[in-house]
Design a protein around this motif. Structure first.
Motif, PDB file in Angstrom:
ATOM      1  N   ALA A  67       0.818  -1.212   0.000  1.00 10.40           N
ATOM      2  CA  ALA A  67       0.000   0.000   0.000  1.00 10.40           C
ATOM      3  C   ALA A  67       0.854   1.266   0.000  1.00 10.40           C
ATOM      4  CB  ALA A  67      -0.933   0.002   1.216  1.00 10.40           C
ATOM      5  N   LEU A  68       1.917   1.273   0.786  1.00 12.34           N
ATOM      6  CA  LEU A  68       2.732   2.479   0.941  1.00 12.34           C
ATOM      7  C   LEU A  68       3.900   2.546  -0.034  1.00 12.34           C
ATOM      8  CD1 LEU A  68       2.867   2.743   4.834  1.00 12.34           C
ATOM      9  CD2 LEU A  68       1.406   4.020   3.250  1.00 12.34           C
ATOM     10  N   GLY A  69       4.321   1.390  -0.526  1.00 10.23           N
ATOM     11  CA  GLY A  69       5.467   1.326  -1.421  1.00 10.23           C
ATOM     12  C   GLY A  69       6.740   0.994  -0.669  1.00 10.23           C
ATOM     13  N   ALA A  70       7.621   0.256  -1.335  1.00  7.74           N
ATOM     14  CA  ALA A  70       8.878  -0.174  -0.710  1.00  7.74           C
ATOM     15  C   ALA A  70       9.750   1.009  -0.311  1.00  7.74           C
ATOM     16  CB  ALA A  70       9.637  -1.117  -1.643  1.00  7.74           C
ATOM     17  N   ASP A  71       9.761   2.070  -1.133  1.00 14.59           N
ATOM     18  CA  ASP A  71      10.589   3.235  -0.809  1.00 14.59           C
ATOM     19  C   ASP A  71      10.138   3.888   0.484  1.00 14.59           C
ATOM     20  OD1 ASP A  71      12.099   2.830  -3.076  1.00 14.59           O
ATOM     21  OD2 ASP A  71      11.092   4.376  -4.262  1.00 14.59           O
ATOM     22  N   THR A  72       8.824   4.027   0.647  1.00 15.88           N
ATOM     23  CA  THR A  72       8.290   4.637   1.870  1.00 15.88           C
ATOM     24  C   THR A  72       8.639   3.784   3.085  1.00 15.88           C
ATOM     25  OG1 THR A  72       6.497   5.693   0.653  1.00 15.88           O
ATOM     26  CG2 THR A  72       6.178   5.412   3.022  1.00 15.88           C
ATOM     27  N   ILE A  73       8.490   2.475   2.960  1.00 19.94           N
ATOM     28  CA  ILE A  73       8.822   1.570   4.065  1.00 19.94           C
ATOM     29  C   ILE A  73      10.304   1.666   4.407  1.00 19.94           C
ATOM     30  CG2 ILE A  73       8.987  -0.863   4.772  1.00 19.94           C
ATOM     31  CD1 ILE A  73       6.132   0.278   4.894  1.00 19.94           C
ATOM     32  N   THR A  74      11.159   1.745   3.389  1.00 21.54           N
ATOM     33  CA  THR A  74      12.599   1.882   3.630  1.00 21.54           C
ATOM     34  C   THR A  74      12.899   3.175   4.381  1.00 21.54           C
ATOM     35  OG1 THR A  74      13.124   0.574   1.674  1.00 21.54           O
ATOM     36  CG2 THR A  74      14.865   1.998   2.518  1.00 21.54           C
ATOM     37  N   GLY A  81      15.123   3.252  12.756  1.00 21.68           N
ATOM     38  CA  GLY A  81      16.276   2.450  13.134  1.00 21.68           C
ATOM     39  C   GLY A  81      16.002   0.959  13.170  1.00 21.68           C
ATOM     40  N   VAL A  82      15.140   0.496  12.254  1.00 18.08           N
ATOM     41  CA  VAL A  82      14.802  -0.922  12.191  1.00 18.08           C
ATOM     42  C   VAL A  82      14.922  -1.403  10.745  1.00 18.08           C
ATOM     43  CG1 VAL A  82      13.236  -0.816  14.170  1.00 18.08           C
ATOM     44  CG2 VAL A  82      12.324  -0.487  11.872  1.00 18.08           C
ATOM     45  N   ALA A  83      14.875  -2.704  10.555  1.00 15.35           N
ATOM     46  CA  ALA A  83      14.892  -3.284   9.216  1.00 15.35           C
ATOM     47  C   ALA A  83      13.552  -2.998   8.526  1.00 15.35           C
ATOM     48  CB  ALA A  83      15.120  -4.788   9.301  1.00 15.35           C
ATOM     49  N   PRO A  84      13.538  -2.920   7.186  1.00 17.30           N
ATOM     50  CA  PRO A  84      12.274  -2.664   6.480  1.00 17.30           C
ATOM     51  C   PRO A  84      11.159  -3.651   6.826  1.00 17.30           C
ATOM     52  CG  PRO A  84      14.112  -2.330   4.985  1.00 17.30           C
ATOM     53  CD  PRO A  84      14.685  -2.896   6.267  1.00 17.30           C
ATOM     54  N   ASP A  85      11.488  -4.940   6.943  1.00 15.31           N
ATOM     55  CA  ASP A  85      10.448  -5.920   7.302  1.00 15.31           C
ATOM     56  C   ASP A  85       9.898  -5.659   8.701  1.00 15.31           C
ATOM     57  OD1 ASP A  85      10.634  -7.178   4.861  1.00 15.31           O
ATOM     58  OD2 ASP A  85      11.855  -8.853   5.599  1.00 15.31           O
ATOM     59  N   ALA A  86      10.770  -5.230   9.610  1.00 13.07           N
ATOM     60  CA  ALA A  86      10.316  -4.906  10.961  1.00 13.07           C
ATOM     61  C   ALA A  86       9.431  -3.663  10.942  1.00 13.07           C
ATOM     62  CB  ALA A  86      11.510  -4.696  11.884  1.00 13.07           C
ATOM     63  N   ALA A  87       9.774  -2.706  10.086  1.00 15.41           N
ATOM     64  CA  ALA A  87       8.965  -1.490   9.983  1.00 15.41           C
ATOM     65  C   ALA A  87       7.580  -1.804   9.448  1.00 15.41           C
ATOM     66  CB  ALA A  87       9.660  -0.464   9.086  1.00 15.41           C
ATOM     67  N   SER A  88       7.507  -2.579   8.372  1.00 15.92           N
ATOM     68  CA  SER A  88       6.188  -2.890   7.811  1.00 15.92           C
ATOM     69  C   SER A  88       5.382  -3.754   8.780  1.00 15.92           C
ATOM     70  CB  SER A  88       6.309  -3.556   6.435  1.00 15.92           C
ATOM     71  OG  SER A  88       7.050  -4.757   6.501  1.00 15.92           O
TER      72      SER A  88
END
Length: 128
Positions: A67-74, A81-88
């Protein structure tokens, strides 16, 4: 500190994500804009459950990323200060709770000031 960073009192989402959620709300023109983005991404049923007065439908980290896009999650991950998978995954745990609390009468509040006040209040309750 775990892979998710500092966890909230409920242990479900890193506290560093709260600022990112507030940024997301602001970037999308308020809570209505952010919810519309999720609805347009195929999460209409989940969003409706978060706003409504019944149980909140779960959403996966992958659905949030789509929904938000990989760039936004990154960007969110770097800021928190977390990994992208942890953020999502953290957003997937946090957003249903936040939207539910910000819409206690089954209505999305109008105006960013009200949403900002609500987010600040919830920050203390969820992570305090």
């Amino acid at each position: 500190m775990s892979a998710l960073g500092n966890k909230g009192a409920d242990g479900e989402a890193p506290s560093g994500l709260m600022a990112s959620v507030m940024d997301l709300v602001n970037q999308h023109g308020g809570l209505p804009g952010l919810l519309q983005k999720f609805q347009e991404s195929g999460l209409g049923d989940q969003v409706a459950s978060w706003i409504g007065t019944g149980a909140n439908a779960p959403v996966s980290g992958e659905q949030i990323k789509d929904a938000l896009g990989a760039d936004t999650i990154t960007q969110i991950a770097e800021k928190a200060g977390v990994a992208p998978d942890a953020a999502s995954g953290g957003l997937a745990a946090l957003l249903p709770q936040l939207v539910d609390k910000l819409t206690p009468n089954g209505q999305v509040p109008e105006g960013n000031d009200l949403v900002s006040q609500g987010l600040n209040m919830l920050k203390g309750k969820i992570f305090g």
